[in-house]
Scaffold this motif. Structure first.
Motif, mmCIF file in Angstrom:
data_model
loop_
_atom_site.group_PDB
_atom_site.id
_atom_site.type_symbol
_atom_site.label_atom_id
_atom_site.label_comp_id
_atom_site.label_asym_id
_atom_site.label_seq_id
_atom_site.Cartn_x
_atom_site.Cartn_y
_atom_site.Cartn_z
ATOM 1 N N GLU A 1 115.350 -2.794 -17.069
ATOM 2 C CA GLU A 1 115.312 -2.153 -15.753
ATOM 3 C C GLU A 1 113.895 -2.098 -15.182
ATOM 4 O OE1 GLU A 1 116.512 2.139 -13.715
ATOM 5 O OE2 GLU A 1 117.287 1.605 -15.690
ATOM 6 N N LYS A 2 112.894 -2.038 -16.052
ATOM 7 C CA LYS A 2 111.515 -1.918 -15.588
ATOM 8 C C LYS A 2 110.880 -3.266 -15.249
ATOM 9 C CE LYS A 2 110.715 2.312 -18.247
ATOM 10 N NZ LYS A 2 109.989 2.914 -19.401
ATOM 11 N N ASP A 3 111.585 -4.356 -15.563
ATOM 12 C CA ASP A 3 111.060 -5.694 -15.291
ATOM 13 C C ASP A 3 111.897 -6.360 -14.205
ATOM 14 O OD1 ASP A 3 110.897 -8.746 -15.709
ATOM 15 O OD2 ASP A 3 109.288 -8.019 -17.014
ATOM 16 N N GLU A 4 111.272 -6.730 -13.104
ATOM 17 C CA GLU A 4 112.011 -7.269 -11.953
ATOM 18 C C GLU A 4 112.750 -8.553 -12.305
ATOM 19 O OE1 GLU A 4 111.223 -8.578 -7.281
ATOM 20 O OE2 GLU A 4 109.559 -7.928 -8.561
ATOM 21 N N LEU A 5 112.106 -9.441 -13.074
ATOM 22 C CA LEU A 5 112.735 -10.708 -13.438
ATOM 23 C C LEU A 5 114.008 -10.479 -14.243
ATOM 24 C CD1 LEU A 5 112.863 -13.793 -13.845
ATOM 25 C CD2 LEU A 5 111.372 -13.487 -15.846
ATOM 26 N N TRP A 6 113.906 -9.692 -15.318
ATOM 27 C CA TRP A 6 115.059 -9.487 -16.188
ATOM 28 C C TRP A 6 116.108 -8.587 -15.552
ATOM 29 C CZ3 TRP A 6 114.945 -13.290 -19.101
ATOM 30 C CH2 TRP A 6 113.766 -13.757 -19.675
#
Length: 280
Positions: A182-187
């Motif tokens: 959730e904290k990583d835009e890509l993933w």
């Protein structure tokens, strides 16, 4: 006598008289205010609900209070159990904070903060529950379905009581993986679901491509997702999105890819060979 009256400090007498008159006036006013407070009734109830979720609404809160404590509007302020109402609201599984206040004009203000859930678990027996930011279990409801990551597969941990803590290492790992994504835009854009396979390894279900992305546990997540990033940026452009059936990064520092079908890297540069190999 005149001499005695002449010696009196009349200015001090005047000040003392004004002081006592003021005290009497304050006593009278306080008496009237107290009498008004005893008769003052609740004229209005305002309910404020904070948070991005919509598990509960103003109608739910109003109905709960009316059922438990009767109609509040029209009731004397002295007869309204503020602390009990507040405790009742805090017991709701979807509420993280609640406060109830009354002002002198007879207006009740109810402020509620909803719990924020980050993952929906569906265990192997079909039992469902949410997990909030604090790792507590929250019951599902047909009224509202938040857009959060779903965890499915070989998950044994179920649900008994609202706000129970997560107790198995597997679900704790799923929670950590979900928060990382959730904290990583890509993933957050690429991963649509997490899945636990029969080996109790955590897999990621991608939005683009249909390969199994196996990460195992929640250990070394930075390294594992860095390897997956390398796979998407350096390998996929060369072989195509559907070239591999499995991509395994559960072992430290390694990307283990299982090919889909029969092909070689030489086939990528000579498509006619790839056709021949696949025919064989």
């Amino acid at each position: 006598m005149l001499k005695y009256l002449h010696n009196i400090r009349w200015n001090r007498v005047l000040y003392l008289s004004l002081f006592f008159l003021g005290v009497i006036a304050v006593i009278i006013v306080m008496s009237l205010v107290n009498r008004k407070d005893e008769q003052q009734v609740c004229r209005e109830v305002n309910i404020f609900i904070e948070g991005k979720e919509a598990f509960i609404d103003q109608g739910d809160i109003s109905a709960l209070i009316s059922k438990s404590y009767g109609h509040i509007v029209g009731k004397r302020l002295l007869d309204i159990p503020l602390e009990k109402i507040e405790k009742t609201l805090k017991k709701l599984p979807y509420v993280s904070k609640a406060s109830v206040h009354l002002d002198m004009d007879g207006i009740m203000a109810i402020n509620i903060a909803q719990r924020e859930v980050v993952m929906r678990v569906i265990n192997k027996n079909g039992r469902e529950y949410y997990i909030d930011l604090n790792g507590l279990k929250v019951p599902t409801t047909l009224k509202y379905v938040p857009h959060v990551m779903i965890a499915t597969g070989n998950i044994e941990e179920g649900y008994k009581n609202p706000l129970d803590s997560v107790n198995t290492s597997l679900v704790k790992d799923l929670f950590r993986v979900t928060q990382f994504i959730e904290k990583d835009e890509l993933w957050n854009n690429q991963v649509v679901q997490v899945f636990v396979n029969n080996d109790r390894d955590i897999e990621l279900v991608p939005r683009v491509g249909n390969q199994q992305l196996i990460i195992g546990t929640a250990d070394s997540l930075e390294q594992k997702f860095s390897l997956l990033r390398t796979f998407y940026k350096e390998i996929i452009p060369k072989v195509g999105v559907d070239a591999y059936n499995k991509v395994n990064v559960k072992y430290a520092g390694q990307i283990i890819c299982e090919k889909r079908g029969v092909w070689t890297f030489d086939d990528l540069h000579h498509p006619e060979k790839k056709i021949k190999n696949n025919t064989l």
